[in-house]
Design an enzyme around this catalytic site. Structure first.
Site, PDB file in Angstrom:
ATOM      1  N   GLY A  10       0.850  -1.198   0.000  1.00 18.01           N
ATOM      2  CA  GLY A  10       0.000   0.000   0.000  1.00 18.01           C
ATOM      3  C   GLY A  10       0.883   1.244   0.000  1.00 18.01           C
ATOM      4  N   GLY A 103       4.370  -6.668   4.651  1.00 16.25           N
ATOM      5  CA  GLY A 103       4.565  -7.661   3.591  1.00 16.25           C
ATOM      6  C   GLY A 103       5.822  -7.373   2.780  1.00 16.25           C
ATOM      7  N   ILE A 126       0.689   3.489   6.281  1.00 18.24           N
ATOM      8  CA  ILE A 126      -0.148   4.361   7.110  1.00 18.24           C
ATOM      9  C   ILE A 126      -0.601   3.657   8.387  1.00 18.24           C
ATOM     10  CG2 ILE A 126      -0.977   5.768   5.185  1.00 18.24           C
ATOM     11  CD1 ILE A 126      -3.669   4.177   5.466  1.00 18.24           C
ATOM     12  N   ASP A 127      -0.532   2.306   8.415  1.00 15.38           N
ATOM     13  CA  ASP A 127      -1.102   1.561   9.537  1.00 15.38           C
ATOM     14  C   ASP A 127      -0.305   1.688  10.840  1.00 15.38           C
ATOM     15  OD1 ASP A 127      -2.857   0.707   7.598  1.00 15.38           O
ATOM     16  OD2 ASP A 127      -1.900  -1.239   7.323  1.00 15.38           O
ATOM     17  N   ALA A 186     -13.253  12.605  19.475  1.00 20.10           N
ATOM     18  CA  ALA A 186     -14.218  11.496  19.381  1.00 20.10           C
ATOM     19  C   ALA A 186     -14.769  11.191  20.767  1.00 20.10           C
ATOM     20  CB  ALA A 186     -13.519  10.262  18.816  1.00 20.10           C
ATOM     21  N   LYS A 219     -25.758  17.791  24.387  1.00 22.31           N
ATOM     22  CA  LYS A 219     -24.721  17.478  23.406  1.00 22.31           C
ATOM     23  C   LYS A 219     -25.332  17.430  22.009  1.00 22.31           C
ATOM     24  CE  LYS A 219     -20.945  14.111  23.004  1.00 22.31           C
ATOM     25  NZ  LYS A 219     -20.022  15.054  22.425  1.00 22.31           N
ATOM     26  N   ARG A 255     -25.425   7.816  11.438  1.00 23.11           N
ATOM     27  CA  ARG A 255     -24.928   7.677  10.070  1.00 23.11           C
ATOM     28  C   ARG A 255     -23.527   7.068  10.102  1.00 23.11           C
ATOM     29  NH1 ARG A 255     -29.490   8.905   8.850  1.00 23.11           N
ATOM     30  NH2 ARG A 255     -30.168  10.627   7.514  1.00 23.11           N
TER      31      ARG A 255
HETATM   32  O1  F6P Z   1      -1.742  -1.336   4.630  1.00 26.43           O
HETATM   33  C1  F6P Z   1      -2.258  -0.132   4.194  1.00 26.43           C
HETATM   34  C2  F6P Z   1      -3.731  -0.264   3.892  1.00 26.43           C
HETATM   35  O2  F6P Z   1      -4.194   0.982   3.438  1.00 26.43           O
HETATM   36  C3  F6P Z   1      -4.601  -0.786   5.039  1.00 26.43           C
HETATM   37  O3  F6P Z   1      -4.912   0.209   5.981  1.00 26.43           O
HETATM   38  C4  F6P Z   1      -5.791  -1.311   4.298  1.00 26.43           C
HETATM   39  O4  F6P Z   1      -6.453  -2.308   5.037  1.00 26.43           O
HETATM   40  C5  F6P Z   1      -5.181  -1.878   3.057  1.00 26.43           C
HETATM   41  O5  F6P Z   1      -3.938  -1.215   2.864  1.00 26.43           O
HETATM   42  C6  F6P Z   1      -6.015  -1.699   1.806  1.00 26.43           C
HETATM   43  O6  F6P Z   1      -5.363  -2.347   0.767  1.00 26.43           O
HETATM   44  P1  F6P Z   1      -5.754  -2.176  -0.758  1.00 26.43           P
HETATM   45  O7  F6P Z   1      -5.352  -0.807  -1.183  1.00 26.43           O
HETATM   46  O8  F6P Z   1      -4.968  -3.245  -1.427  1.00 26.43           O
HETATM   47  O9  F6P Z   1      -7.224  -2.358  -0.827  1.00 26.43           O
END
Ligand code: F6P
Length: 352
Positions: A10, A103, A126-127, A186, A219, A255
């Site tokens: 990703g 990966g 980003i994770d 939040a 609220k 929502r």
């Molecule tokens: O690992 C980064 C990420 O954006 C995850 O947050 C998400 O679950 C995954 O990749 C989405 O993968 P793809 O772009 O292959 O759908």
């Protein structure tokens, strides 16, 4: 030296700044940089492009990756690994920098056994689910994007006195939800490291709604940030909460917004550019010194890995990184436990 660089998995905002840093670092000496297109897929196909200074001018401000990226199934096989090793030899690469997440760095670690040149990883995902690096490239931008989106949602939620469940990326890791959720005010944050039971999740959110809409509280909106890895479908949660409100507070709607890939794009934050430049430079230094099978890590824990001339960058063995990544994801790492403890401590304040 002839150094290869690729971005894989990703994409993450800041990857371009990392590529730029490699090119600049090499240009300062007498080597050359070979960009490999589309991650390991490009390595299998020998799909490359020479990267000079002109190619990287001003690229740090762009999201995505100028080299392209891919999730390669073929590379994960023995035959794929062997083919990739052969391409590295035929291209005459004297080192390879792999910019990517879990990966991608697993692939880099496996490839090390098959080649005689150094291979070094740069954490980009980003994770923020990689072990032994306080941050990975892309996390800060993603957090900021989520906060901005939640702020917009809060505007409309307040106008209608609504409840929103906002689902954010992060795969099996709740870091983005935790960090962005707190920053976006939040009222509840749901993460896979803790919130795995459907009934418990619904009960906790119901409690938050009751506290939020209790008489006298006045609220106007409730924001629940939910990590995608929480094993309760967002739509199902919304339905359950809507049923509670229909019984107890008719007229208040729930929502959902799934932010999805919106979170992965966009111009990298200053922090991500800086991190990317310094980590990639650290990776290049490792290659130049013949250090292999490591990741350039951002502020690893005390005593983990080797120090470098940059006080915030260390070299940590990829085997250690990958083992700690597993522990982060199964929740047994002290870092994962610490994150959960922190968010649980803040929970009662969030929902006030
Ligand atoms: O690992 C980064 C990420 O954006 C995850 O947050 C998400 O679950 C995954 O990749 C989405 O993968 P793809 O772009 O292959 O759908």
């Amino acid at each position: 030296m002839r150094i290869g660089v690729l971005t894989s998995g990703g994409d993450a905002p800041g990857m371009n700044a990392a590529i730029r840093s490699v090119v600049k670092g090499v240009a300062a000496g007498s080597g050359e940089v070979i960009g490999v297109r589309r991650g390991y897929e490009g390595l299998l196909a020998g799909d490359t492009v020479p990267l000079g200074l002109a190619a990287i001018d001003g690229v740090s401000r762009h999201g995505g990756t100028l080299l392209g990226s891919a999730r390669s199934r073929r590379f994960a096989t023995d035959a794929g690994q062997a083919q990739a090793a052969a391409t590295i030899a035929s291209l005459g690469l004297e080192g390879l920098i792999v910019i990517g997440g879990n990966g991608s760095l697993t692939g880099a670690h496996r490839l090390v056994e098959r080649v005689s040149v150094p291979i070094v990883g740069v954490p980009a995902s980003i994770d923020n689910d990689l072990g032994h690096t306080a941050l990975s490239i892309g996390v800060d931008t993603a957090v900021n994007t989520i906060v901005e989106a939640c702020d917009r949602i809060s505007d409309t939620a307040t106008a209608h006195r609504r409840v929103f469940v906002v689902e954010v990326m992060g795969r099996g890791c709740g870091f983005l939800a935790m960090r962005a959720g707190v920053a976006a005010d939040a009222d509840a944050i749901l993460v896979p490291e803790r919130d795995r039971d459907r009934d418990a999740v619904v009960a906790r959110c119901t409690e938050v709604l009751r506290r939020s809409f209790r008489p006298g509280r006045d609220k106007q909106r409730v924001l629940i940030v939910k990590a995608e890895g929480v094993p309760v479908a967002t739509g199902e949660l919304v339905q359950a909460l809507q049923a509670v409100l229909e019984a107890e507070l008719p007229g208040v709607d729930v929502r959902e917004t799934v932010l999805g890939h919106v979170v992965r794009g966009g111009s990298p934050s200053a922090l991500d550019r800086l991190l990317a430049q310094r980590l990639a430079f650290g990776a290049l230094r490792a290659i130049e010194q013949g250090v292999t099978d490591v990741m350039a890590a951002w502020e690893p824990e005390d005593g983990v890995g080797r120090t470098t001339s940059d006080p915030s960058v260390g070299w940590v063995d990829l085997a250690e990184v990958l083992a700690e990544t597993e522990r982060l994801l199964d929740g047994t790492s002290p870092v994962a436990r610490g994150r959960v403890a922190l968010i649980s401590m803040a929970e009662s304040l969030l929902a006030l």
